[in-house]
Structure formats: C-alpha cells, structure tokens
Design a protein around this motif. Structure first.
Motif, PDB file in Angstrom:
ATOM      1  N   PRO A  74       0.795  -1.232   0.000  1.00 15.28           N
ATOM      2  CA  PRO A  74       0.000   0.000   0.000  1.00 15.28           C
ATOM      3  C   PRO A  74       0.826   1.280   0.000  1.00 15.28           C
ATOM      4  O   PRO A  74       0.352   2.335  -0.424  1.00 15.28           O
ATOM      5  CB  PRO A  74      -0.837  -0.124   1.274  1.00 15.28           C
ATOM      6  N   ALA A  75       2.070   1.204   0.478  1.00 17.81           N
ATOM      7  CA  ALA A  75       2.894   2.422   0.548  1.00 17.81           C
ATOM      8  C   ALA A  75       4.368   2.063   0.599  1.00 17.81           C
ATOM      9  O   ALA A  75       4.752   0.986   1.062  1.00 17.81           O
ATOM     10  CB  ALA A  75       2.516   3.257   1.765  1.00 17.81           C
ATOM     11  N   SER A 113       5.503   7.557  -1.029  1.00 20.63           N
ATOM     12  CA  SER A 113       4.463   7.367  -2.049  1.00 20.63           C
ATOM     13  C   SER A 113       3.152   8.026  -1.641  1.00 20.63           C
ATOM     14  O   SER A 113       2.299   8.285  -2.486  1.00 20.63           O
ATOM     15  CB  SER A 113       4.237   5.871  -2.294  1.00 20.63           C
ATOM     16  N   HIS A 114       2.978   8.289  -0.325  1.00 18.50           N
ATOM     17  CA  HIS A 114       1.765   8.925   0.187  1.00 18.50           C
ATOM     18  C   HIS A 114       2.140   9.970   1.229  1.00 18.50           C
ATOM     19  O   HIS A 114       3.070   9.773   2.011  1.00 18.50           O
ATOM     20  CB  HIS A 114       0.833   7.889   0.825  1.00 18.50           C
ATOM     21  N   GLU A 115       1.391  11.060   1.252  1.00 19.15           N
ATOM     22  CA  GLU A 115       1.674  12.137   2.197  1.00 19.15           C
ATOM     23  C   GLU A 115       1.602  11.661   3.643  1.00 19.15           C
ATOM     24  O   GLU A 115       2.368  12.115   4.493  1.00 19.15           O
ATOM     25  CB  GLU A 115       0.678  13.290   1.981  1.00 19.15           C
ATOM     26  N   ARG A 116       0.693  10.742   3.945  1.00 22.96           N
ATOM     27  CA  ARG A 116       0.538  10.282   5.320  1.00 22.96           C
ATOM     28  C   ARG A 116       1.776   9.556   5.831  1.00 22.96           C
ATOM     29  O   ARG A 116       1.926   9.321   7.033  1.00 22.96           O
ATOM     30  CB  ARG A 116      -0.681   9.369   5.440  1.00 22.96           C
ATOM     31  N   LEU A 117       2.673   9.222   4.923  1.00 20.60           N
ATOM     32  CA  LEU A 117       3.879   8.492   5.297  1.00 20.60           C
ATOM     33  C   LEU A 117       5.032   9.420   5.692  1.00 20.60           C
ATOM     34  O   LEU A 117       5.987   8.981   6.340  1.00 20.60           O
ATOM     35  CB  LEU A 117       4.315   7.616   4.122  1.00 20.60           C
ATOM     36  N   ILE A 118       4.945  10.688   5.333  1.00 21.29           N
ATOM     37  CA  ILE A 118       6.046  11.626   5.584  1.00 21.29           C
ATOM     38  C   ILE A 118       6.425  11.703   7.059  1.00 21.29           C
ATOM     39  O   ILE A 118       7.611  11.609   7.412  1.00 21.29           O
ATOM     40  CB  ILE A 118       5.709  13.020   5.038  1.00 21.29           C
TER      41      ILE A 118
END
Length: 228
Positions: free
Chosen positions: A44-45, A58-63
């Motif tokens: 997923p990421a 790959s996703h902002e929530r991962l920063i």
C-alpha cells in the motif's frame, strides 16, 4: 505494465535508469522509485531515505513516519542491513516511528538497504496493512537497481563537475599567461616579474588573480596602475 513480474521489473529498471540518464533529478527519481515499488511489489505504501538528502514517500501520510531520526530506515541506511518489522506494535526499538506508523494505518514494514559494493546510499521501506513477514525477493532486486542507478548517476555527475573545474582552471591559466605577456610588454618586465606584479596587486586589492588578468587582457584595467 505487464502481468509478469520479470517483465515488470525490467520495465521498472529501464524507466528508472532513463530518468537519471536524461538529467540528475534525484527527487524525481525517488518519487518514481516509491511509486513503482507500490505497483510492482503490491504494497500500500513505500518510502525511501537517502543519506544526506532526505526522504520521499508514495503517500503524504507516510512523511511523518519517515521523518524519525531513530527508525528502521535510519538503521538500515547506516548499517547496510535488512530490517524487518513484522509487527509495529512490538517495535520497541523505535517507539516514535512505531506510533506514527500505526497512526498512519500500517501494521508492518520491511526495509532494504540501497547498497552496492560495500557502500550504502539509503534505504527503501515497504509498508503493509497486515502483520507478518514479507516476501522481499523482488523488492531486493528493485533496491539493487535503485542503488546502482543512484551511484552511477552520482559518479557521472562528479566526473562532469571535475571536468568543469579542470577546464575552468585551464582557462584561468591561459588568461593569466596572456596577462603576463601584456604586462611584460607594456611595463618592460620579465615574465616572472610580471606575474609577481599581477599577484601582488590582486592580493592587495582583494581580487582574484584570474579576474584581474581577464580585465588586463580585455583592456578594462589600466596597466599603468601596476607601475612601481
């Protein structure tokens, strides 16, 4: 993309290599890397940490998850080793990372070093919604491709920079020799004395020798100012 992993991997390799061959855009390369990792590896990421550069996700929530100094990514990038976290709830070595990973909806992560011939440039992290070990055979190939591509691009860039520095030094040397000739003729000096006068004036006026030499050759500097 095709359904066969080998062909997908080959396409990913070509795409990544082509991006760095066209221009040294490391951030663009890393964005492509994490996005292709998600597609190719069915996670997923994904996120990547490059030593001395930073993180890309790959996703902002991962920063926020990737931003921890104490994390599996930091350990993998430092030690050049694979770090498996099959359950973030049990990841007591990285409490802040684990809390943020859990808050972002991830239950496990597998981190592979971007390593080639003893040198590690970073780490690639694959995040999953469920717990358990991941099959990372294909992921290792992606990580190896990324490491090789980054190192080759850096080597080429450094070579280009060195060539530019050498060319600049050569151009400066030529200008200085021309300026020495001008001073020798106009001031009646030997070449050694001409250079001494050129260097002495530059130092006393906080000017680079090459800049002063260029002004002399171009006629922008009155050589009589160097007369004793």
């Amino acid at each position: 993309m095709t359904s066969r992993p080998a062909e997908q991997l080959a396409e990913t390799f070509v795409e990544l290599a082509d991006m760095m061959a066209r221009e040294y855009d490391l951030d663009g390369f890393l964005r492509l890397l994490v996005n292709r990792s998600v597609q190719l590896l069915d996670v997923p990421a994904a996120g990547v940490l490059i030593v001395g550069h930073g993180v890309v996700a790959s996703h902002e929530r991962l920063i926020p998850v990737l931003g921890h100094d104490v994390s599996p990514l930091a350990d993998s990038a430092r030690d050049g080793e694979v770090v498996a976290v099959p359950d973030v709830d049990a990841a007591t070595a990285w409490p802040g990372f684990a809390d943020d990973a859990r808050g972002a909806g991830f239950a496990s992560v597998h981190v592979l070093p971007l390593r080639r011939r003893g040198e590690t440039v970073g780490a690639l992290a694959l995040f999953r919604d469920g717990t358990g070990e991941a099959d990372v055979r294909l992921a290792k190939a992606v990580a190896d491709i990324a490491a090789v591509t980054i190192m080759q691009a850096r080597a080429l860039r450094q070579a280009d920079e060195l060539a530019g520095q050498l060319q600049h030094a050569l151009d400066s040397r030529v200008i200085i020799e021309q300026a020495k000739g001008v001073l020798a003729e106009r001031l009646g000096l030997g070449m050694g004395a001409a250079f001494t006068a050129l260097r002495g004036y530059a130092r006393s006026h906080n000017t680079r020798v090459a800049e002063l030499a260029s002004a002399i050759v171009d006629g922008r500097f009155d050589t009589n100012r160097l007369r004793r």
